[in-house]
Design a protein around this motif. Sequence first.
Motif, PDB file in Angstrom:
ATOM      1  N   CYS A 137      19.101  33.767  77.149  1.00 35.71           N
ATOM      2  CA  CYS A 137      18.617  35.474  77.279  1.00 35.71           C
ATOM      3  C   CYS A 137      17.193  35.543  77.797  1.00 35.71           C
ATOM      4  O   CYS A 137      16.925  36.700  78.166  1.00 35.71           O
ATOM      5  CB  CYS A 137      18.910  36.324  76.110  1.00 35.71           C
ATOM      6  SG  CYS A 137      20.782  36.094  75.534  1.00 35.71           S
ATOM      7  N   SER A 138      16.526  34.388  77.951  1.00 35.06           N
ATOM      8  CA  SER A 138      15.194  34.646  78.672  1.00 35.06           C
ATOM      9  C   SER A 138      15.419  34.938  80.101  1.00 35.06           C
ATOM     10  O   SER A 138      14.280  35.423  80.674  1.00 35.06           O
ATOM     11  CB  SER A 138      14.335  33.303  78.519  1.00 35.06           C
ATOM     12  OG  SER A 138      15.028  32.460  79.112  1.00 35.06           O
ATOM     13  N   LYS A 139      16.456  34.774  80.551  1.00 36.93           N
ATOM     14  CA  LYS A 139      16.431  34.913  82.256  1.00 36.93           C
ATOM     15  C   LYS A 139      18.012  35.982  82.194  1.00 36.93           C
ATOM     16  O   LYS A 139      18.975  35.147  82.151  1.00 36.93           O
ATOM     17  CB  LYS A 139      16.490  33.988  83.226  1.00 36.93           C
ATOM     18  CG  LYS A 139      16.653  34.385  84.470  1.00 36.93           C
ATOM     19  CD  LYS A 139      16.205  33.200  85.522  1.00 36.93           C
ATOM     20  CE  LYS A 139      16.784  33.480  86.839  1.00 36.93           C
ATOM     21  NZ  LYS A 139      16.302  32.119  87.899  1.00 36.93           N
ATOM     22  N   VAL A 140      17.924  37.080  82.678  1.00 39.30           N
ATOM     23  CA  VAL A 140      19.084  37.478  82.898  1.00 39.30           C
ATOM     24  C   VAL A 140      19.281  38.379  84.023  1.00 39.30           C
ATOM     25  O   VAL A 140      18.307  38.609  84.866  1.00 39.30           O
ATOM     26  CB  VAL A 140      19.610  38.626  81.902  1.00 39.30           C
ATOM     27  CG1 VAL A 140      19.527  38.020  80.051  1.00 39.30           C
ATOM     28  CG2 VAL A 140      18.543  39.626  81.848  1.00 39.30           C
ATOM     29  N   THR A 141      20.713  38.789  84.549  1.00 41.50           N
ATOM     30  CA  THR A 141      20.631  39.560  85.611  1.00 41.50           C
ATOM     31  C   THR A 141      21.393  40.954  85.404  1.00 41.50           C
ATOM     32  O   THR A 141      22.145  40.768  84.179  1.00 41.50           O
ATOM     33  CB  THR A 141      21.436  38.917  86.968  1.00 41.50           C
ATOM     34  OG1 THR A 141      22.884  38.614  86.442  1.00 41.50           O
ATOM     35  CG2 THR A 141      20.860  37.485  87.400  1.00 41.50           C
ATOM     36  N   ALA A 142      21.040  42.004  86.068  1.00 40.63           N
ATOM     37  CA  ALA A 142      21.548  43.136  85.440  1.00 40.63           C
ATOM     38  C   ALA A 142      22.043  44.103  86.800  1.00 40.63           C
ATOM     39  O   ALA A 142      21.288  44.188  87.675  1.00 40.63           O
ATOM     40  CB  ALA A 142      20.474  44.187  84.797  1.00 40.63           C
ATOM     41  N   SER A 143      23.264  44.418  86.712  1.00 39.48           N
ATOM     42  CA  SER A 143      23.880  45.597  87.825  1.00 39.48           C
ATOM     43  C   SER A 143      23.852  47.109  87.236  1.00 39.48           C
ATOM     44  O   SER A 143      24.659  46.865  86.250  1.00 39.48           O
ATOM     45  CB  SER A 143      24.803  44.807  88.355  1.00 39.48           C
ATOM     46  OG  SER A 143      24.696  43.649  89.050  1.00 39.48           O
ATOM     47  N   PHE A 144      23.204  47.798  88.113  1.00 38.93           N
ATOM     48  CA  PHE A 144      23.493  49.171  87.346  1.00 38.93           C
ATOM     49  C   PHE A 144      24.617  50.029  88.331  1.00 38.93           C
ATOM     50  O   PHE A 144      24.322  50.002  89.227  1.00 38.93           O
ATOM     51  CB  PHE A 144      21.886  49.754  87.537  1.00 38.93           C
ATOM     52  CG  PHE A 144      20.899  49.200  86.728  1.00 38.93           C
ATOM     53  CD1 PHE A 144      20.844  49.224  85.461  1.00 38.93           C
ATOM     54  CD2 PHE A 144      20.226  47.960  87.355  1.00 38.93           C
ATOM     55  CE1 PHE A 144      19.892  48.494  84.581  1.00 38.93           C
ATOM     56  CE2 PHE A 144      19.360  47.390  86.712  1.00 38.93           C
ATOM     57  CZ  PHE A 144      19.304  47.700  85.347  1.00 38.93           C
ATOM     58  N   SER A 145      25.260  50.698  87.530  1.00 44.25           N
ATOM     59  CA  SER A 145      26.000  51.439  88.218  1.00 44.25           C
ATOM     60  C   SER A 145      26.122  53.040  88.116  1.00 44.25           C
ATOM     61  O   SER A 145      26.819  53.843  88.251  1.00 44.25           O
ATOM     62  CB  SER A 145      27.793  51.150  87.807  1.00 44.25           C
ATOM     63  OG  SER A 145      27.708  51.304  86.185  1.00 44.25           O
ATOM     64  N   SER A 146      25.207  53.460  87.104  1.00 48.29           N
ATOM     65  CA  SER A 146      24.841  54.744  86.770  1.00 48.29           C
ATOM     66  C   SER A 146      23.441  55.233  86.796  1.00 48.29           C
ATOM     67  O   SER A 146      22.575  54.199  86.723  1.00 48.29           O
ATOM     68  CB  SER A 146      25.513  55.229  85.693  1.00 48.29           C
ATOM     69  OG  SER A 146      25.094  54.592  84.333  1.00 48.29           O
ATOM     70  N   GLY A 147      23.024  56.370  86.761  1.00 49.36           N
ATOM     71  CA  GLY A 147      21.578  56.726  86.657  1.00 49.36           C
ATOM     72  C   GLY A 147      20.827  56.658  88.084  1.00 49.36           C
ATOM     73  O   GLY A 147      21.662  56.591  88.971  1.00 49.36           O
ATOM     74  N   GLU A 148      19.532  56.864  87.819  1.00 44.36           N
ATOM     75  CA  GLU A 148      18.679  56.789  89.006  1.00 44.36           C
ATOM     76  C   GLU A 148      18.596  55.681  89.731  1.00 44.36           C
ATOM     77  O   GLU A 148      18.350  55.664  91.038  1.00 44.36           O
ATOM     78  CB  GLU A 148      17.450  57.407  88.654  1.00 44.36           C
ATOM     79  CG  GLU A 148      17.411  58.634  88.014  1.00 44.36           C
ATOM     80  CD  GLU A 148      15.865  59.026  87.629  1.00 44.36           C
ATOM     81  OE1 GLU A 148      14.803  58.279  87.944  1.00 44.36           O
ATOM     82  OE2 GLU A 148      15.849  60.363  87.069  1.00 44.36           O
ATOM     83  N   VAL A 149      19.317  54.416  89.164  1.00 41.60           N
ATOM     84  CA  VAL A 149      19.133  53.183  89.851  1.00 41.60           C
ATOM     85  C   VAL A 149      20.624  52.560  89.973  1.00 41.60           C
ATOM     86  O   VAL A 149      20.723  51.386  90.277  1.00 41.60           O
ATOM     87  CB  VAL A 149      18.322  52.314  88.954  1.00 41.60           C
ATOM     88  CG1 VAL A 149      16.804  52.612  88.719  1.00 41.60           C
ATOM     89  CG2 VAL A 149      18.890  52.039  87.649  1.00 41.60           C
ATOM     90  N   ALA A 150      21.551  53.504  90.284  1.00 40.49           N
ATOM     91  CA  ALA A 150      22.882  53.037  90.606  1.00 40.49           C
ATOM     92  C   ALA A 150      22.777  52.387  91.817  1.00 40.49           C
ATOM     93  O   ALA A 150      22.291  52.701  92.741  1.00 40.49           O
ATOM     94  CB  ALA A 150      23.846  54.258  90.567  1.00 40.49           C
ATOM     95  N   GLY A 151      23.646  51.158  91.601  1.00 40.41           N
ATOM     96  CA  GLY A 151      23.459  50.538  92.873  1.00 40.41           C
ATOM     97  C   GLY A 151      22.718  49.448  92.878  1.00 40.41           C
ATOM     98  O   GLY A 151      22.540  48.215  93.725  1.00 40.41           O
ATOM     99  N   ALA A 152      21.610  49.256  92.192  1.00 33.93           N
ATOM    100  CA  ALA A 152      20.562  48.465  92.153  1.00 33.93           C
ATOM    101  C   ALA A 152      21.125  46.989  91.108  1.00 33.93           C
ATOM    102  O   ALA A 152      21.876  47.144  90.500  1.00 33.93           O
ATOM    103  CB  ALA A 152      19.195  48.965  91.427  1.00 33.93           C
TER     104      ALA A 152
END
Length: 234
Positions: A137-152
């Motif tokens: 877990c020292s390197k992860v990827t995150a995709s955001f679908s809600s909030g102010e960073v949706a799509g990031a």
Amino acid sequence: MAAMTTVMIAAGCAGSDSGTTPEATKAVAETADAQVPATTVPAKDLVLGKADLPAGYQVMPIPPNQVQQSADNMLDTTKGATISPAECAPPKTVPDRMDVSQMGMLVAMKGSTTLSETVMPRHGDLSDMRDSMTGECSKVTASFSSGEVAGARSTIVNTPVELPDTNADDVFAVKQTSTSTVNGREVTATSLMAWAQVGGYSVAVTSGGLLGGPDTEVFSRTLVTAIDKVAAAH
């Protein structure tokens, strides 16, 4: 927002989630909480003051309603994120809503560098947090679908940071580098984050900036000062 991230992670690590039933998870959390010393001083009275800050840092006043709004936004963003590897996602014990009236917060700035601290009643231990930021877990990827960073989409790398001796019961720190793609633009940010447990309190300190990396010495010194102030209340 960096300050709220540290708080949110700490709150999410209040219990232990190991794929057991909600009743079993609750029982584990209640057992851990039963071992936490009682708090006698309001958390807001234990945050650092202007005189405690490194030279050149100025306190930035933040209205309580703005703090609550930031907390709610961060929780919405977190719950709407897809994390890979999946086992590195924030614990399911992240609350639906966080009552910021139970914690103290300080945000200070020097140029483009932000230094923040939060103090809140302690819950559980730091084991879940360590697991979510070390090893695979020292390197992860995150995709955001809600909030102010949706799509990031972000790639986040956590590197444990060595700290000086402190008066904390337990302490854990990382250097976090995130590379995010937002609206077709790539942005890289580096922050230093630490969480400590001192008696019946949890203390979190974060430092980050828009230009260059944060000062590790200033960060460590501020963390030690923050821990000492809470320890002195016992």
